[in-house]
Design a protein around this motif. Structure first.
Motif, short mmCIF file in Angstrom:
data_model
loop_
_atom_site.label_atom_id
_atom_site.label_comp_id
_atom_site.label_asym_id
_atom_site.label_seq_id
_atom_site.Cartn_x
_atom_site.Cartn_y
_atom_site.Cartn_z
N LEU A 177 0.84 -1.20 0.00
CA LEU A 177 0.00 0.00 0.00
C LEU A 177 0.87 1.25 0.00
CD1 LEU A 177 -2.75 -0.98 2.62
CD2 LEU A 177 -3.10 -0.63 0.18
N LEU A 181 1.76 4.44 -3.05
CA LEU A 181 1.50 5.87 -2.88
C LEU A 181 2.60 6.73 -3.50
CD1 LEU A 181 0.28 6.01 0.82
CD2 LEU A 181 -1.09 5.96 -1.26
N ASP A 185 0.37 12.99 -5.71
CA ASP A 185 -0.94 12.82 -5.08
C ASP A 185 -1.99 13.50 -5.95
OD1 ASP A 185 -2.99 12.48 -3.23
OD2 ASP A 185 -2.58 14.45 -2.36
N SER A 188 -3.88 16.80 -4.23
CA SER A 188 -3.18 18.03 -3.88
C SER A 188 -2.05 18.34 -4.85
CB SER A 188 -2.61 17.91 -2.46
OG SER A 188 -1.70 16.84 -2.42
N GLY A 442 -3.77 0.14 -3.47
CA GLY A 442 -3.48 1.25 -2.57
C GLY A 442 -4.01 2.60 -3.04
N MET A 445 -7.78 2.66 -3.27
CA MET A 445 -8.45 2.70 -1.97
C MET A 445 -8.45 4.10 -1.40
SD MET A 445 -7.33 -0.72 0.02
CE MET A 445 -8.15 -0.40 1.56
N GLU A 446 -7.29 4.75 -1.49
CA GLU A 446 -7.20 6.10 -0.95
C GLU A 446 -8.21 7.01 -1.65
OE1 GLU A 446 -3.69 9.25 0.21
OE2 GLU A 446 -3.74 8.39 -1.78
N LEU A 449 -11.77 6.14 -0.61
CA LEU A 449 -11.97 6.58 0.78
C LEU A 449 -12.26 8.07 0.81
CD1 LEU A 449 -11.79 5.94 3.83
CD2 LEU A 449 -9.36 6.39 3.70
N ARG A 450 -11.46 8.82 0.08
CA ARG A 450 -11.65 10.27 0.03
C ARG A 450 -13.01 10.63 -0.54
NH1 ARG A 450 -5.97 12.11 -2.16
NH2 ARG A 450 -4.96 12.59 -0.19
N LEU A 453 -15.89 9.83 1.79
CA LEU A 453 -15.99 10.76 2.91
C LEU A 453 -16.43 12.15 2.44
CD1 LEU A 453 -12.93 9.78 5.10
CD2 LEU A 453 -15.35 9.38 5.54
N GLY A 458 -17.90 13.91 5.38
CA GLY A 458 -16.99 13.60 6.48
C GLY A 458 -17.53 12.63 7.51
N ALA B 33 -9.27 14.13 9.14
CA ALA B 33 -9.92 12.90 8.67
C ALA B 33 -10.93 13.21 7.57
CB ALA B 33 -10.61 12.19 9.83
N VAL B 34 -11.60 14.36 7.69
CA VAL B 34 -12.61 14.72 6.69
C VAL B 34 -11.96 15.18 5.41
CG1 VAL B 34 -14.59 16.16 6.22
CG2 VAL B 34 -14.16 15.37 8.55
N LYS B 35 -11.01 16.06 5.54
CA LYS B 35 -10.27 16.51 4.35
C LYS B 35 -8.83 16.05 4.50
CE LYS B 35 -10.38 20.32 1.92
NZ LYS B 35 -10.76 19.90 0.57
N MET B 36 -8.58 14.82 4.05
CA MET B 36 -7.26 14.22 4.25
C MET B 36 -6.22 14.89 3.37
SD MET B 36 -7.75 10.22 4.72
CE MET B 36 -9.15 9.97 3.71
N PRO B 38 -2.19 14.98 1.83
CA PRO B 38 -1.36 13.92 1.24
C PRO B 38 -0.54 13.15 2.26
CG PRO B 38 -0.57 16.11 0.61
CD PRO B 38 -1.87 16.31 1.30
N PHE B 41 -2.74 9.41 4.84
CA PHE B 41 -2.73 7.97 4.57
C PHE B 41 -1.33 7.36 4.78
CE2 PHE B 41 -4.24 4.47 1.52
CZ PHE B 41 -5.17 3.98 2.42
N PRO B 42 -0.27 7.95 4.20
CA PRO B 42 1.05 7.35 4.40
C PRO B 42 1.51 7.33 5.85
CG PRO B 42 1.21 9.28 2.96
CD PRO B 42 -0.22 9.04 3.22
N LEU B 45 -0.27 4.40 7.47
CA LEU B 45 0.30 3.14 6.98
C LEU B 45 1.70 2.91 7.55
CD1 LEU B 45 -0.76 3.12 3.22
CD2 LEU B 45 -1.64 1.68 5.05
#
Lengths: 499, 150
Positions: A177, A181, A185, A188, A442, A445-446, A449-450, A453, A458, B33-36, B38, B41-42, B45
């Motif tokens: 995972l 990454l 990204d 962002s 990986g 999933m990210e 998940l985003r 949410l 959220g 958590a709501v607006k993650m 970059p 996540f890493p 993990l």
């Protein structure tokens, strides 16, 4: 009936001369690499992926699929004749297959494997044709929350079903995972773990990782020992006796059922299927005392199971767009390269592609039967090629293949790095398959998940409030809990140690 | 005393990657958590991986395992070295240098290397790849590279 309509679309697509040709090429290459120890379907498909750019999508997928299930056929040949499994899934076949060969029944063992594989292939093809449309229908209702939960379940299953220590399977998943990454990204635009190298801005290609960890690491593993070949068994009669037929039928049916079921699950796919089929057969068979001494059941059951599993592992890939093993991940890569986004919509938007590939599997299985038994002499000669001449050639194709992906030297260096990492990890009993699966899932999933949410503003409980997602997560939790049960752990260990 | 060598080393590898990820991810925005961001996540993990590494280390002191056997450093080095050499030379010196070197250097990784058959194999593979991959499939690699005046 809709079912026959689908099949006729498939036959129209698969029965063109070119597609028949690519199907034949695929199963031929598949058998070849199945016969050759030290070269598996993952590395081969990774190597050939760049070449499929030039083919039409249907032909490309037909050929790549043929390589995968073809390799399951080929793997049994070496197991039986020289006690050397050509594929990981054929390891258990050596136990009884080679014993049969030593008793002068090599031909019968080969026939049992071929018939079992063919039956299993036919059954699995029908299963795909029946189950895929239903699954795709369900999957169309999936939102980001469901996809995320499904991937969680997939990764949990991959660790539970992986060989060896559970702790290491989880470790490899998390490592995969993380490696997934690397790169920019999407949300962002931040460069993550790229060390300011522009070559890493797009992330690490999964073909690079697959070729390093499956191709190069496998070569290195094979260099550990001096080559020793068991004496080649002579092939006499291919025809099973009446008694053999009687003893073969039930194991083939059971092996097919077990293999088909296990193949759909994420994780080791055809490997687990063949191990499970063998140990179950050993338990239920009247002739269990003969197992390990040349029981035909011990060849028929695992060989049916691995072929069934190789084919049913296409189901999650074709209907959900989610790979259940590294080979399927490469298939997804091949589709994306062709401009097709894998997922539940493929079946409706590209019916000719979908049904063409499904039907080609049955045609390919037919080719394999008529190819393999008469051509056994050629495969036998292939086995005799010493590995020391083989591996520089494999390495050559790996290097050129990985370079040609993006015409980048950086990928060649990365492949070397993953070769070393993969080799060292495998020496520590850390399996590469769960890692590669996680590596691919990986970033997805990210992203899901985003998105989930974001849609729920959220609210993290969205994964439990949506029923399908809640069921999937519940299954994942159950799978985790099952591992903690001592009896399950014992079965899990037994399933992989059949020696 | 280390009893399970495999668990011990695997644990160290997990911790290396886990800590590495957490340290590098400190440079990126964390978010919530709501607006993650970059980094979110890493970092999680990496933390999990460190934890697994610690578990593996602990287990290595408690539980014995099978010893690590048969590592071929020579094989590993030669496979990696030949691949890297190919990457360095393919564009610059061309296939005619890079490929034979790849074959011969990798062949040194095995046992009982014999020069004459390997040279023949190298020549045959170079010819095959030049014809099929470069002429046939148009992969942009020079057969004779700029270093050799090609």
């Amino acid at each position: 009936m809709e079912f026959f309509e689908h099949l006729s679309i498939g036959f129209q697509a698969a029965l063109t001369w070119w597609n028949l040709f690519y199907c034949l090429i695929g199963v031929f290459i598949g058998t070849l690499i199945g016969v050759l120890p030290g070269l598996g379907p993952t590395a081969t498909i990774a190597m050939l992926l760049p070449i499929t750019f030039t083919l039409p999508p249907v032909s490309a997928l037909i050929m790549l699929a043929g390589i995968y299930y073809g390799s399951q056929y080929g793997g049994s040949t070496t197991s039986i004749l020289v006690n050397l499994p050509g594929e990981a899934a054929s390891v258990v076949t050596t136990l009884d297959g080679y014993q049969m060969a030593r008793q002068g029944r090599a031909g019968v063992a080969l026939t049992a494997a071929a018939i079992g594989s063919f039956f299993a292939g036919t059954f699995a093809t029908l299963l795909i044709a029946l189950a895929a449309p239903l699954l795709a229908e369900v999957a169309l209702k999936f939102g980001p929350a469901e996809y995320f939960s499904l991937m969680v379940l997939g990764l949990v299953a991959a660790t539970v079903l992986a060989r060896g220590s559970l702790l290491h399977a989880i470790g490899m998943v998390v490592l995969g995972l993380l490696l997934g990454l690397v790169g920019t990204d999407v949300n962002s635009g931040t460069q993550r773990f790229t060390f300011d190298l522009p070559q890493l801005a797009d992330g690490i290609g999964f073909v690079v990782v697959a070729m390093g960890m499956f191709g190069l690491a496998e070569i290195t593993r094979n260099l550990e020992q001096e080559e020793t070949r068991s004496a080649m068994a002579k092939i006499t009669s291919l025809l099973p006796t009446k008694e053999d037929w009687k003893r073969m039928i039930a194991p083939i049916l059971r092996g097919t059922a077990i293999g088909s079921a296990v193949g759909i699950l994420p994780g080791s796919g055809s490997i687990l299927g063949s191990f499970a089929a063998y140990s179950i057969e050993k338990k239920v068979s009247k002739n269990s005392a003969q197992f390990g001494k040349g029981a035909i059941e011990g060849v028929a059951a695992p060989e049916s199971a691995n072929n069934a599993g190789a084919q049913t592992s296409f189901i999650p890939m074709l209907t959900l767009g989610i790979p259940s093993n590294p080979v399927m991940a490469l298939m997804i890569g091949a589709m994306i390269i062709q401009g097709i986004q894998p997922g539940p919509s493929v079946i409706n938007e590209q019916p000719a592609l979908f049904w063409g590939v499904v039907v080609s599997m049955w045609i390919g299985n037919f080719f394999l039967v008529i190819l393999n038994l008469p051509l056994i002499g050629i495969w036998v000669r292939m086995i005799m090629v010493p590995y020391k001449y083989l591996y520089p050639a494999i390495l050559t194709f790996c290097c050129i293949g990985v370079f040609s992906l993006k015409n980048a030297e950086a990928d060649v260096f990365l492949m070397a790095l993953f070769g070393v990492l993969g080799y060292l990890l495998s020496k520590l009993d850390c399996e590469p398959a769960p890692m590669l699966l996680a590596f691919i899932l990986g970033p997805l999933m990210e992203e899901y998940l985003r998105r989930a949410l974001l849609l729920s503003r959220g609210n993290p409980y969205v994964f439990l409030q949506r029923p399908i997602s809640a069921v999937l997560l519940g299954l994942a939790v159950l799978a985790m809990l099952a591992v903690l049960l001592p009896s399950f752990r014992k079965t899990r260990e037994e399933a992989f140690t059949e020696e | 005393m280390i009893r399970g060598k495999k668990d011990f080393w695997a644990g160290l590898i997990y911790m290396f990657f886990g800590f590495g990820a957490m340290i590098l991810a400190r440079d990126y925005p964390m978010g919530t958590a709501v607006k993650m961001g970059p980094s979110y996540f890493p970092t999680i993990l990496g933390g999990i991986l460190v934890f697994i590494g610690i578990l593996s280390l602990i287990r290595s002191f408690i539980q014995g395992g099978t010893p690590i056997s048969g590592i071929t450093l020579r094989g590993m080095a030669m496979v990696a070295l030949s691949t890297v050499l190919f990457g360095l030379l393919a564009r610059r010196a061309g296939l005619i240098v890079a490929l034979p070197l790849l074959v011969l250097v990798s062949a040194l990784g095995g046992k009982g290397m014999r020069w004459i058959p390997m040279l023949l194999l190298a020549a045959a593979l170079t010819l095959f790849c030049a014809l099929v991959f470069i002429k046939g499939l148009g992969i942009p690699l020079p057969i004779i590279g700029p270093w050799l005046g090609g």
